[in-house]
Structure formats: C-alpha cells, structure tokens
Scaffold this motif. Structure first.
Motif, mmCIF file in Angstrom:
data_model
loop_
_atom_site.group_PDB
_atom_site.id
_atom_site.type_symbol
_atom_site.label_atom_id
_atom_site.label_comp_id
_atom_site.label_asym_id
_atom_site.label_seq_id
_atom_site.Cartn_x
_atom_site.Cartn_y
_atom_site.Cartn_z
ATOM 1 N N THR B 33 0.884 -1.029 0.143
ATOM 2 C CA THR B 33 0.065 -0.064 0.055
ATOM 3 C C THR B 33 0.988 1.369 -0.011
ATOM 4 O O THR B 33 2.135 1.177 0.179
ATOM 5 C CB THR B 33 -0.960 0.140 1.309
ATOM 6 N N SER B 34 0.276 2.135 -0.424
ATOM 7 C CA SER B 34 0.950 3.632 -0.391
ATOM 8 C C SER B 34 1.725 4.112 0.652
ATOM 9 O O SER B 34 2.476 4.965 0.577
ATOM 10 C CB SER B 34 -0.032 4.654 -1.049
ATOM 11 N N ASP B 35 1.352 3.441 1.890
ATOM 12 C CA ASP B 35 2.036 3.921 3.068
ATOM 13 C C ASP B 35 3.668 3.919 3.029
ATOM 14 O O ASP B 35 4.399 4.219 3.879
ATOM 15 C CB ASP B 35 1.452 3.402 4.500
ATOM 16 N N TRP B 58 -1.063 12.495 -5.034
ATOM 17 C CA TRP B 58 -1.871 11.516 -5.310
ATOM 18 C C TRP B 58 -2.850 11.128 -4.470
ATOM 19 O O TRP B 58 -4.192 10.842 -4.851
ATOM 20 C CB TRP B 58 -0.921 10.274 -5.536
ATOM 21 N N GLN B 59 -2.699 11.237 -3.375
ATOM 22 C CA GLN B 59 -3.528 10.776 -2.156
ATOM 23 C C GLN B 59 -4.659 11.586 -2.284
ATOM 24 O O GLN B 59 -6.014 11.276 -1.820
ATOM 25 C CB GLN B 59 -3.051 11.167 -0.684
ATOM 26 N N ALA B 60 -4.898 12.940 -2.947
ATOM 27 C CA ALA B 60 -5.921 13.769 -3.075
ATOM 28 C C ALA B 60 -6.698 13.406 -4.494
ATOM 29 O O ALA B 60 -7.719 14.138 -4.689
ATOM 30 C CB ALA B 60 -5.792 15.352 -2.837
ATOM 31 N N SER B 61 -5.842 12.753 -5.295
ATOM 32 C CA SER B 61 -6.548 12.410 -6.359
ATOM 33 C C SER B 61 -7.691 11.563 -6.472
ATOM 34 O O SER B 61 -7.846 10.783 -5.633
ATOM 35 C CB SER B 61 -5.373 12.135 -7.382
ATOM 36 N N MET B 62 -8.282 11.588 -7.654
ATOM 37 C CA MET B 62 -9.277 10.389 -8.072
ATOM 38 C C MET B 62 -8.830 9.344 -8.114
ATOM 39 O O MET B 62 -9.431 8.023 -7.588
ATOM 40 C CB MET B 62 -10.116 10.824 -9.111
ATOM 41 N N MET B 63 -7.130 9.121 -8.413
ATOM 42 C CA MET B 63 -6.779 7.707 -8.335
ATOM 43 C C MET B 63 -6.893 6.906 -6.965
ATOM 44 O O MET B 63 -6.985 5.795 -7.049
ATOM 45 C CB MET B 63 -5.268 7.869 -8.974
ATOM 46 N N ALA B 135 -6.844 1.730 -3.728
ATOM 47 C CA ALA B 135 -7.039 1.957 -5.221
ATOM 48 C C ALA B 135 -5.977 2.147 -6.095
ATOM 49 O O ALA B 135 -5.142 1.098 -5.996
ATOM 50 C CB ALA B 135 -7.899 3.038 -5.194
ATOM 51 N N VAL B 136 -5.922 2.991 -7.280
ATOM 52 C CA VAL B 136 -4.960 2.916 -7.893
ATOM 53 C C VAL B 136 -3.640 3.691 -7.557
ATOM 54 O O VAL B 136 -3.463 4.569 -7.521
ATOM 55 C CB VAL B 136 -5.441 3.779 -9.208
ATOM 56 N N SER B 137 -2.896 2.702 -6.772
ATOM 57 C CA SER B 137 -1.914 3.210 -5.939
ATOM 58 C C SER B 137 -0.405 2.917 -6.418
ATOM 59 O O SER B 137 -0.164 2.544 -7.560
ATOM 60 C CB SER B 137 -2.049 2.243 -4.725
ATOM 61 N N CYS B 138 0.483 3.389 -5.889
ATOM 62 C CA CYS B 138 1.804 3.658 -6.361
ATOM 63 C C CYS B 138 2.411 2.265 -6.788
ATOM 64 O O CYS B 138 2.923 2.192 -8.203
ATOM 65 C CB CYS B 138 2.788 3.980 -5.257
ATOM 66 N N GLN B 274 4.059 15.800 -12.163
ATOM 67 C CA GLN B 274 3.359 16.081 -10.861
ATOM 68 C C GLN B 274 2.513 14.775 -10.891
ATOM 69 O O GLN B 274 1.775 14.599 -12.020
ATOM 70 C CB GLN B 274 2.610 17.211 -11.125
ATOM 71 N N HIS B 275 2.196 14.409 -9.838
ATOM 72 C CA HIS B 275 1.273 13.227 -9.796
ATOM 73 C C HIS B 275 -0.311 13.684 -9.166
ATOM 74 O O HIS B 275 -0.805 13.172 -8.466
ATOM 75 C CB HIS B 275 1.768 12.166 -8.778
ATOM 76 N N ALA B 276 -0.525 14.861 -9.909
ATOM 77 C CA ALA B 276 -1.821 15.481 -9.584
ATOM 78 C C ALA B 276 -3.035 14.801 -10.152
ATOM 79 O O ALA B 276 -4.282 14.756 -9.886
ATOM 80 C CB ALA B 276 -1.646 17.083 -9.789
ATOM 81 N N PHE B 277 -2.507 14.290 -11.486
ATOM 82 C CA PHE B 277 -3.807 13.369 -12.201
ATOM 83 C C PHE B 277 -5.010 14.258 -12.555
ATOM 84 O O PHE B 277 -6.103 14.109 -12.160
ATOM 85 C CB PHE B 277 -4.211 12.274 -11.528
#
Lengths: 382, 537
Positions: B33-35, B58-63, B135-138, B274-277
C-alpha cells in the motif's frame, strides 16, 4: 549508619579520582563518539531523516508520512539517551530490521558513510536537552554478580547451581525500574530448591522455598560520556522472608549499601566495580561483611547487524568483620550474549570459582536471562 | 450466464482454474500500500515554492479514491442488482480498475476480484481490504510492465504485472536512473527496486484502464454485445496530439525546473511529472471531502479542496473556448452563432459517459430583461429544457440550429439498450444513440473506427468537426428592444442529473447514500469552462 557515611565519602572520592586516573593513564583516548552538534550532521539529518522524523525530531505527522508505525520522539531524553550511538548507526545503516524494528525505516548504508551516519546520530542526540540521563554507552553488560552503575528497566531471571552436598538450586527474579534520569528501584525475589536429606540417608529430599525478598534503590551520582564513567550509590534491604532451615534466608533483616562504578575503556573494553557492606540487624544470625567486586570485559560484534558478545571476568572478594574467616576470593569467567535482533533479551552464563578455601567452597554455575522491557515486549524483535 | 462469464473471463485475462496456475504455488504478495511510499515522496517543494509532493497530490486525486468513490460503489451495486446472476463477474470486472491491487492478486491466484467484501473502506481489516482501499496506488502503476502495452489485450485492465519476483526484488518502474545508495534506501523500506524505464511516460500505460469495454447483458445475464464504455486513449490516437503529447503531459504536467522526486536524499530531476492526475472530476473530491468520515477518506480536506480547485482551474483554462462569432438582428429575428473549440487531446467531455458539456445562452434586452435562455443550470443539477433530465426515456438531439428555449445543445453520450431504450446502465447499453462530444484536433469523424465514432445528428453536421462545432441560435425578439446583451457559457458537469437519479431504479444503501450526496451538493455539480459576451444592436 556511621559506616554508611564513611562508605559514601569513600565512594565519592573514588568517583572523582578513578575516572580521572584512568583517563590520564589512557592518554585521553577517545572513548566515545563526539556528542557535539556539527553543521554537517544537521544538514545530513535534514536531507535524510527529516521527512519522517520531523525537523525537530518529534516525528512528522501521520498525514505526512502516510504510515501508522509510531515514530520515536528524539526529544524524549528517556528514550533517546538509552541506546549507544553504535546501535543508532546500525539501524540507520542497515534499516529498522537490524534491531527488530519496522522495515519502514530504510537502510542508508549504501548512501551515507559511517562518518556521515555518526554525524547524524550525534545531531539527533542534540534534540533531547535533559542531559541528566546517562548515555546508553555507559550501560555496560550486566555481570553475573557485580551490580552495575547504570539504572535499568529490566526483568532478570537468574539461576545458580552449586555442586555441593547436599545440593541447592538458587534462583532470583529481579525487577528493575528507572525513576527519572537518576534513580532506579528494584525488587528481588529469591526462590529455589535445596536437598533437605540428612547425611544418614542416601535419599534426596528436594524442597522448595522462597528466600529473603529484597528491595533496592540506586541513584546515579555522576556520569560523563566524555570520560566514559558512571558512578552510582545504592542500597538493598532484605527482609527475613526465607527459610533458614532450608538454607534460604538469614532470619534477619540485612542492609547492603554499595557503590557501583562503570568505566569505558578503549578497544570496546570496559571495567566495572562494586564495593559495599552487608549489615545484618541481628549479628547472631549473620555476620557483618565487606565486599568488593571488579569486572573486566570486552564486547565484540558479529554480522551486519552487529550482534554483541561480551566475555567478562569478575574478581570477587569479601571479608567478614567479626569472625576469623579469612578473605574469600572468587573468579567468575562468563559471557553475555544477545539472544535477539532487538538485543533486549540477553543471556549471561558463567561459573563462580573459588580461588581459596576450595575444600569448603564449591564452584557455582550461574546463568541469567535478561529482558530489557523498555525496549519492547519479550517476543518482539527476534 | 455461461456465455457472459466466459466473455468476461476472456476480456479480463482471468483464468481461475488454468492448468498453469493450478500446478504452481500460490502467488505471494505483489503490491504494497501507498504508506510505504508516501513518507519519502511527500514534503517536496518546487523551485517556485509550491508543494508538489507526489504522495499528497496522489492521495487527494481520484486515482487514490477509485474504490471510495460513492458513485462508483452505487453504480456497481445497481448493476449487480439489475443482473444478479452476473454479480460476481460484474464485481470482478469493476474491481479490475477501481480496486486493482486486490483484484490482480486475486486474479493471479485464480480467483475473481470482489468489491463489496472490501467495503466499507472505513472498516478495512484484511490486507486485501487495505489493498482494495488503496485503489490505483503507487505499486500498481509503477509495476505495470511494457508487455502488450497499447495493444488490445492490454485494454480493460489487461495490464501485465510480474508474478515471479518476491517482495524485496520487485521492480518499481520510473523514468529516472537511481544510484546504488538511493536504490537501497528505497528497496529496504518499500521492498521495491527502482528501475529506470520510459514506458511509464507513455499514454499506453493509462490506456489499460481508460480503454474500457463493457459487455451488454440481457435479462438473463448473458452477454449480447459490447460497448466502448470509455475510450479516451483511442480518441487521442485519432487526434493530432498522437504525435506530440502523451496523457501524462496534460494530466501529470511536468515542472519547468529541476525538482527532487523524493524528500529523502532528493536529487533535482528534470521533467518532474506532478502526480496530480488532473482530470475532469472536480465534483467528487468535494463529495469526498464533505463526507470523508462515512467514506473512509484519508486525504486531508484541504488537499481534496485543492484538487477540486486545481481541476476546475485546469478545465476552465485548458479544455475549451467559446466565441460568439456573429450576432445580428434581422427584423424580428436575432441570429447568434456560437463557435466552440475543443482544446483537449480527446473528446470533450470524454471517458465515463456520465459527463456532459452544454451551451447556456442568455439574451437580455436593453432593459436587462431576459428575452431568451437556453441551457440554464438548475439547483438540482438538471438543465432547463433537457428532455433527458425531464424524462429518462428521451434525450436532447444534437442541434445545428436552435430556435426555442426548449432546445439545448448538450455534448454528451447517450446510450441505448438492445431495444433502443435510453439507459444509463453500462451493462444494459449496447450502443450510443448520440455521441456529439466535441472532437479533438486532427480527428476525422469520417475515417475513425466505430468505437470512437460520432453518433446521432452530429455525424451529419458539417461544422461538427475536428476541435470545432458551431451552433446557430435564431431567436424571436419581435417584442424586445435592443441592443441585446448576449452571454454564452459552456458548462461542464461530471455526473449528469440523469446518471445520478437513474440509480434509484434500484434500492440499496449505496444508492440511497450517493443520491443523497448528489442532492445535497448538486448546486456545485457543474462549472463554466468558458464564456463569451457580446452586444447586438
């Protein structure tokens, strides 16, 4: 009481003289890593550690780091002072698993040099400001008999077997707890089994008994990482809870004031000493006694995770005041081994071998299992 | 049912009992997981002083919220209730992109992915639950191998992830060369080995989930057809951007200055993506922020709000232009020509067919009174005059000319089932009765394959072409006095009114919850992408 005062004075004088003498003799050897903050340590900390441990060492918020592994508080003197710089370096170099911690803590060993890692550790040690807490380097390996000067949070189960006739198996459970930076209280519960058979029969009759339960207090009077020295004063009092007829107990309350001293030496060597008195309330039951003990040891480290091994030799001497029994001398070769990766569960094993009066005194084989409970649960970090 | 299940299995590359898998040991952990990643990839500040943290973005994105998305959960529940015999296959198909780590691991072990067993996210307990929640994680995107990327078998979550290497040796693909020291830092903590490769910068990586075909099910749950549910990658392939820009260029825009990608031992890197997606959904982050406790949201409210604002800013500045090309009064008729330009590298709107854009035109007379209005947004999220919002069985056609307030130019995809009934059920839909979403530059509607084709009247509208559309409004202003103020706005709404309210055709907690969310926040459900004003004498 007068004798206590005299002992205190002697101890105080010794505490000042002995470290100075040793440092002088050793030519001011660099006994420990420099504790001073260095700019490079600060910069390196910020580049490598700050993301998780925070700019002030209290740990970045969970919302920032993303994981829920609790982060240590480097400003907490009780936590940050306890372990050696070497242990900190090993964790930074090899990662959390090197001491049984989370693998979230990365291994920086291929990214930073040993010097850089040490600079970071030295900087981290500037986060805690209460320097009354003695540094972990002064926490020397526990000897089988000699009490060490460093205050601890430990639970120890010690067993001794003396091959004599009739036989006796002596055990002690020792619970030690630090109170603040200087003090430690201790509860000692002896118990065991002794052969109660008479000489007239060949049958053995092992019976259990509790011994004289003791309470103890220890206070660090002086410590210095620069000189590598620590001096403590302590006292133990044993209540007559044991059964003297079963050879567990003295049937009188006994006081044991003592002075303990620890000294780091070069080449991972160390010296510990303890001297004190055994003062029974009823001299009919037990004689007054003075004792002195010394330990010389060396620690060496194996493997990438630097598991510590500490062979030691103790020399024990005691003299009863009133009787004509001559001074008794013992030697105790022994070794302390770290059993787990966290290095907070340790085994000590050795033999107390009389150097005189060998006809009446037999060797005693001693082993202890030590759990430094402050560092985690017994089954953690294996 | 058998037919449907077989089709789904084929499409998703699931072979639950294949001899190969049956013979070998269970596949171990493939993901973390992303942690494991956030700590090092947060706290990143750009040369301009902005927080460009990969983790926080990423954490605040829809991904990161693909599994928490309450609309998705409600939609899956609806489909399962409408097609109960195919519920397991539906969950498997939907979890492939929305809970991809738990589902891929299940697939690797010959099982089907599940959705509802992992819910609610707020009470995730098992490792699989946490994988689903992430979800759609790292370690999902950064483990997709280049194998078959961009090819048909990679679509509909057909991405390939290595099944052989154990944790600790698994590759995490990225665009940068990482030295030995940093490699060990990352490997020891995340259990993944940073591995340089360029395929993570290719549109085809995104295509694996954003080229999605669904299977039309009949009442017995059997597959009777296939629908290109979302195909922005194919749209892009048929655009002029195919040769010049990848998805990542707009949706993960690069910083102009070298910036470290890690806050631990960070080296300034060129072309920091940037991982803002940035996508098209500014609405859902607001819902996630407001109902964060119920939905188990971990992203901070300020980060979600920032995502919503940034998405809006992106949409309002980069997606479209609107112009009032001509406006003149001739007798009793005011003629206004509205020209639209699509600036995106795909259709506008694109992807999930709940999205729509429309023209809201308002004409006022010399005294400021409204003499004509078309396409006004209502407080409940509906559009005045839109047949589909009033009646789920009807829809608004594509217009070349509008003469009444009852007519609205809406750029949207309208699906119908095999009986040509209008539907918002993905698994009931078999084709598009209308697809007049604005085309990207370079798109030749006469040449493209059917999967990305224009449907409905727009196909015959000559001025509906690459990147452009024109609509002429002929308004009766006999009783009005000029000069006329004309304001034209291009609205955009990620979840159209009908797409929310049609969920109520089934009764379930997830559905009731989402509809309540929608009703409570419908006033914030749309945004003006572009606006123009003009005065006509």
């Amino acid at each position: 009481m007068i004798r206590h005062d005299e002992a205190n004075q002697a101890a105080l004088r010794t505490s000042r003289i002995l470290p100075a003498l040793l440092v002088f003799l050793l030519g001011g050897a660099n006994l420990c890593p420099a504790a001073a903050e260095t700019p490079s340590g600060r910069d390196l900390y910020r580049q490598n550690c700050m993301a998780c441990h925070g700019v002030d060492g209290t740990g970045a918020p969970a919302s920032m780091v993303g994981f829920d592994v609790p982060l240590p508080d480097f400003t907490d003197s009780s936590f940050a002072s306890r372990e050696t710089a070497g242990d900190w370096v090993v964790v930074a170099r090899e990662g959390g698993p090197a001491r049984g911690f989370s693998e979230i803590m990365p291994a920086f060993g291929d990214a930073l040099t040993e010097t850089e890692l040490l600079a970071i550790v030295n900087y981290v040690h500037t986060f805690y400001t209460d320097k009354r807490w003695a540094r972990g380097e002064l926490n020397l390996p526990r000897a089988l008999v000699t009490t060490k000067a460093f205050p601890e949070d430990e639970l120890v189960l010690s067993t001794g077997y003396r091959h004599e006739d009739p036989g006796k198996l002596s055990n002690k459970v020792i619970y030690e707890r630090r109170l603040g930076p200087h003090n430690q209280v201790e509860l000692i519960v002896p118990f065991g089994w002794a052969d109660q058979s008479s000489a007239a029969t060949n049958d053995t009759d092992w019976q259990s008994s509790i011994g004289d339960v003791g309470l103890a207090f220890k206070r660090v009077m002086f410590h210095s990482l620069e000189t590598g020295s620590i001096v403590s004063l302590g006292a133990e009092v044993f209540a007559p809870t044991g059964d003297k007829d079963r050879r567990f107990g003295s049937d009188t309350t006994v006081f044991e004031p003592y002075l303990a001293y620890g000294q780091l030496l070069p080449l991972e060597c160390f010296f510990q000493a303890q001297t004190g008195f055994i003062v029974p309330c009823d001299s009919q039951e037990r004689e007054d006694e003075v004792f002195w003990r010394g330990v010389l040891g060396h620690s060496f480290f194996t493997g990438a995770y630097e598991r510590a091994w500490s062979p030691m030799v103790e020399i024990l001497g005691s003299k009863k005041f009133t009787s004509r029994v001559r001074t008794q001398w013992d030697i105790v070769p022994q070794i302390q081994i770290n059993l787990n990766t966290r290095q907070h569960v340790r085994l000590g094993v050795g033999a107390r071998i009389p150097l005189n009066d060998k006809d009446t005194r037999k060797p005693e084989y001693i082993v202890y299992l030590l759990w430094d409970w402050f560092d985690g649960g017994f089954f953690e970090g294996w | 049912m058998v037919q449907w299940f077989a089709l789904a299995i084929l499409a998703l590359n699931v072979s639950p009992t294949s001899p190969t898998q049956a013979a070998r040991e269970p596949v171990g952990e493939l993901f973390m997981t992303s942690d494991r990643c956030l700590a090092c990839h947060n706290g990143i500040i750009s040369a301009a002083g902005h927080d460009v943290s990969i983790g926080a973005n990423w954490q605040a994105s829809m991904m990161a919220h693909a599994s928490r998305d309450p609309y998705w959960q409600a939609a899956v529940r609806r489909e399962c209730l409408e097609h109960p015999t195919a519920a397991a296959a539906i969950q498997n198909e939907c979890s492939a992109c929305h809970m991809p780590m738990s589902r891929y691991h299940a697939k690797a072990n010959g099982k089907l992915g599940v959705v509802f067993d992992h819910l609610p996210i707020a009470r995730a307990q098992t490792p699989a639950d946490h994988m689903a929640a992430d979800a759609v994680s790292c370690t999902l995107c950064h483990q997709i191998t280049p194998e078959h990327m961009g090819e048909k078998e990679s679509f509909t979550a057909g991405f390939v992830i290595d099944l052989e290497k154990p944790l600790g040796e698994r590759a995490a693909y990225g665009p940068f060369d990482v030295d030995k020291g940093r490699t060990r830092v990352m490997q020891s903590s995340s259990l993944f080995v940073p591995t340089e490769t360029t395929h993570v910068q290719d549109s085809a990586l995104c295509a694996s989930c954003h080229t999605l075909y669904t299977h039309t099910l009949d009442e017995q749950g059997e597959a009777v057809g296939q629908l290109p549910e979302q195909v922005p990658y194919l749209e892009w392939q048929h655009s002029a951007y195919n040769d010049t820009q990848h998805c990542q260029d707009c949706h993960m825009p690069e910083l102009p200055d070298p910036t470290p990608v890690s806050s631990v031992l960070g080296q300034a890197r060129e072309n920091f993506s940037q991982h803002a997606f940035r996508g098209g959904n500014f609405f859902m982050p607001k819902i996630l922020s407001r109902y964060r406790a119920e939905l188990g949201v971990q992203a901070l409210p300020q980060d979600l709000d920032r995502t919503s604002r940034a998405t809006k800013d992106h949409l309002m500045s980069k997606s479209a232009r609107i112009a009032i090309q001509a406006a003149r009064r001739e007798g009793e008729t005011l003629t206004v020509q509205i020209d639209l330009t699509n600036l995106a590298g795909h259709k506008l709107p694109t992807a999930y067919p709940s999205r729509r854009a429309w023209i809201a035109l308002r004409v006022t007379d010399a005294r400021g009174r409204t003499v004509f209005a078309s396409g006004a947004l209502q407080a409940d999220g509906s559009i005045t005059g839109n047949d589909n919002d009033e009646d789920a069985t009807r829809f608004e056609p594509h217009y070349q000319e509008i003469t009444s307030s009852e007519q609205v130019q809406i750029y949207e995809a309208i699906m119908v089932d095999p009986q040509d009934r209008v539907t918002t059920s993905l698994l009931a839909a078999i084709r598009y009765a209308k697809d007049n979403r604005l085309l990207p530059r370079g798109f030749d509607k006469a040449q493209v394959p059917n999967d990305v084709a224009v449907h409905g009247r727009a196909a015959d509208d000559d001025d509906f072409k690459a990147a452009q559309d024109s609509v002429v409004y002929r308004l009766d202003v006999a009783d009005a006095q000029g000069p006329f103020g004309i304001r034209a706005e291009l609205y955009y709404q990620p979840i159209a009114y009908r797409w929310a309210h049609n969920l109520k055709q089934q009764d379930a907690a997830e559905i009731e919850r989402f509809v309540n969310y929608y009703n409570a926040m419908s006033q914030e459900s749309a945004v003006v992408l572009a606006a123009a004003e003009r005065t006509a004498p």
